[in-house]
Design a protein around this motif. Structure first.
Motif, short mmCIF file in Angstrom:
data_model
loop_
_atom_site.label_atom_id
_atom_site.label_comp_id
_atom_site.label_asym_id
_atom_site.label_seq_id
_atom_site.Cartn_x
_atom_site.Cartn_y
_atom_site.Cartn_z
N SER A 155 33.90 -61.93 8.28
CA SER A 155 34.63 -61.87 9.55
C SER A 155 34.80 -63.26 10.16
O SER A 155 35.88 -63.62 10.64
N TRP A 156 33.73 -64.05 10.13
CA TRP A 156 33.79 -65.39 10.70
C TRP A 156 34.69 -66.30 9.87
O TRP A 156 35.43 -67.14 10.42
N ALA A 157 34.67 -66.15 8.54
CA ALA A 157 35.54 -66.96 7.69
C ALA A 157 37.00 -66.68 8.00
O ALA A 157 37.83 -67.60 8.06
N LEU A 158 37.34 -65.40 8.23
CA LEU A 158 38.73 -65.06 8.53
C LEU A 158 39.16 -65.51 9.92
O LEU A 158 40.36 -65.62 10.19
N CYS A 159 38.20 -65.78 10.80
CA CYS A 159 38.55 -66.37 12.09
C CYS A 159 39.08 -67.79 11.94
O CYS A 159 39.71 -68.32 12.85
N HIS A 160 38.82 -68.41 10.79
CA HIS A 160 39.32 -69.76 10.51
C HIS A 160 40.62 -69.75 9.71
O HIS A 160 41.11 -70.81 9.33
N PRO A 172 39.35 -62.02 13.55
CA PRO A 172 39.79 -62.31 12.18
C PRO A 172 41.31 -62.41 12.11
O PRO A 172 42.03 -61.70 12.82
N ALA A 173 41.80 -63.29 11.27
CA ALA A 173 43.22 -63.58 11.22
C ALA A 173 44.10 -62.33 11.02
O ALA A 173 45.14 -62.22 11.68
N PRO A 174 43.74 -61.36 10.17
CA PRO A 174 44.62 -60.19 10.04
C PRO A 174 44.79 -59.42 11.35
O PRO A 174 45.87 -58.87 11.61
N VAL A 175 43.75 -59.39 12.18
CA VAL A 175 43.84 -58.67 13.45
C VAL A 175 44.78 -59.41 14.40
O VAL A 175 45.65 -58.80 15.05
N GLN A 176 44.64 -60.72 14.48
CA GLN A 176 45.49 -61.50 15.38
C GLN A 176 46.94 -61.48 14.91
O GLN A 176 47.87 -61.41 15.73
N MET A 177 47.15 -61.52 13.59
CA MET A 177 48.53 -61.45 13.09
C MET A 177 49.15 -60.09 13.36
O MET A 177 50.36 -59.98 13.61
N ALA A 178 48.34 -59.03 13.31
CA ALA A 178 48.84 -57.70 13.67
C ALA A 178 49.26 -57.67 15.14
O ALA A 178 50.26 -57.03 15.49
N HIS A 179 48.50 -58.35 15.99
CA HIS A 179 48.87 -58.46 17.41
C HIS A 179 50.24 -59.13 17.55
O HIS A 179 51.10 -58.68 18.31
N LYS A 180 50.44 -60.22 16.82
CA LYS A 180 51.70 -60.96 16.93
C LYS A 180 52.87 -60.12 16.42
O LYS A 180 53.95 -60.13 17.01
N LEU A 181 52.66 -59.41 15.32
CA LEU A 181 53.73 -58.57 14.79
C LEU A 181 54.06 -57.43 15.74
O LEU A 181 55.23 -57.10 15.97
N ALA A 182 53.04 -56.83 16.34
CA ALA A 182 53.27 -55.74 17.30
C ALA A 182 53.99 -56.26 18.53
O ALA A 182 54.86 -55.58 19.10
N GLU A 183 53.64 -57.48 18.95
CA GLU A 183 54.32 -58.07 20.11
C GLU A 183 55.79 -58.33 19.81
O GLU A 183 56.66 -58.08 20.66
N LEU A 184 56.07 -58.82 18.61
CA LEU A 184 57.46 -59.06 18.23
C LEU A 184 58.24 -57.75 18.14
O LEU A 184 59.33 -57.61 18.70
N ALA A 185 57.67 -56.75 17.44
CA ALA A 185 58.37 -55.48 17.27
C ALA A 185 58.54 -54.77 18.61
O ALA A 185 59.57 -54.12 18.86
N GLY A 186 57.57 -54.88 19.50
CA GLY A 186 57.65 -54.23 20.79
C GLY A 186 58.74 -54.80 21.67
O GLY A 186 59.20 -54.14 22.61
N LYS A 203 55.56 -62.51 4.12
CA LYS A 203 55.90 -63.72 4.88
C LYS A 203 55.45 -63.52 6.33
O LYS A 203 55.67 -62.47 6.92
N ILE A 204 54.83 -64.55 6.88
CA ILE A 204 54.33 -64.45 8.25
C ILE A 204 55.41 -64.97 9.22
O ILE A 204 55.20 -65.94 9.96
N TYR A 205 56.52 -64.30 9.21
CA TYR A 205 57.67 -64.70 10.02
C TYR A 205 57.46 -64.45 11.50
O TYR A 205 58.20 -64.97 12.33
N PHE A 206 56.46 -63.66 11.85
CA PHE A 206 56.28 -63.22 13.24
C PHE A 206 55.43 -64.19 14.04
O PHE A 206 55.18 -63.94 15.22
N LEU A 207 54.92 -65.25 13.46
CA LEU A 207 54.08 -66.19 14.20
C LEU A 207 54.93 -67.07 15.12
O LEU A 207 56.05 -67.37 14.82
#
Length: 207
Positions: A155-160, A172-186, A203-207
């Motif tokens: 978990s800590w490694a994915l925070c980096h 962790p990065a997957p959780v934060q990226m899910a937040h960004k994707l949900a924010e974009l889609a919303g 592709k991480i187009y939502f960042l």
């Protein structure tokens, strides 16, 4: 993958997870040896309910890919699964022994446990002028095949691992990226249904 849900409606994680797993297997061309899910947005009172509803859906989604847990001569054992709930809106804070400073980034606390599930706390960031708030990680499910995998270190490694950001983040990065994707889609009138998921896959187009 994105999906629409109405206010107060629980997400059908099985369908979304099935698409995500199928696409990952096709794009990455790998057979999953294990599966770790970090789930955000679950309070203490609903951990049991969410775990009972979503963990079987995740297992079913993995099995329906035809690669994991299938039937016939090519069948493989079920994929070991760990299901971790991330809670950031908590009132718990940790200070140094003298009570003068907050814990530094990366501090791990494992001695404070809940009644029903194993848990740990990680202080992801350490602001200079306020008391840092850790994230509580509640392990709702941990299969035998992942008992030797240190979930605290993972978990800590994915925070980096968050792109375009120097240093760690709280989640962790997957959780934060899910937040960004949900924010974009919303922000779309159709809640992101017009996003061409196949075109932008992997592709991480939502960042």
């Amino acid at each position: 993958e994105t999906a629409r849900r109405d206010a107060g409606q629980e997400m059908d994680l099985g369908a979304v997870m099935g698409k995500a797993v199928s696409n990952a297997l096709k794009i990455l061309k790998v057979n999953p040896m294990s599966c770790v899910v970090w789930r955000d947005g679950v309070g203490d009172n609903t951990i049991e309910q969410v775990a009972q509803q979503e963990i079987p859906m995740v297992r079913r989604a993995l099995a329906q890919t035809g690669v994991v847990g299938g039937t016939g001569a090519a069948a493989k054992p079920p994929t070991p699964l760990t299901y971790i709930v991330c809670q950031k809106r908590i009132n718990t804070k940790f200070l140094t022994a003298d009570g003068q400073q907050g814990l530094p980034a990366g501090a791990l606390v494992q001695d404070l446990q809940g009644a029903n599930h194993q848990s740990f706390y990680i202080t992801g960031t350490s602001p200079p002028y306020s008391t840092p708030k850790p994230v509580r990680f509640v392990i709702a499910q941990r299969d035998k095949g992942l008992m030797t995998t240190p979930m605290t270190d993972l978990s800590w490694a994915l925070c980096h691992d968050y792109p375009n950001w120097a240093g760690p983040i709280k989640l962790p990065a997957p959780v934060q990226m899910a937040h960004k994707l949900a924010e974009l889609a919303g922000g779309f009138a159709d809640c992101g249904e017009s996003i061409d998921a196949a075109r932008y896959a992997n592709k991480i187009y939502f960042l």
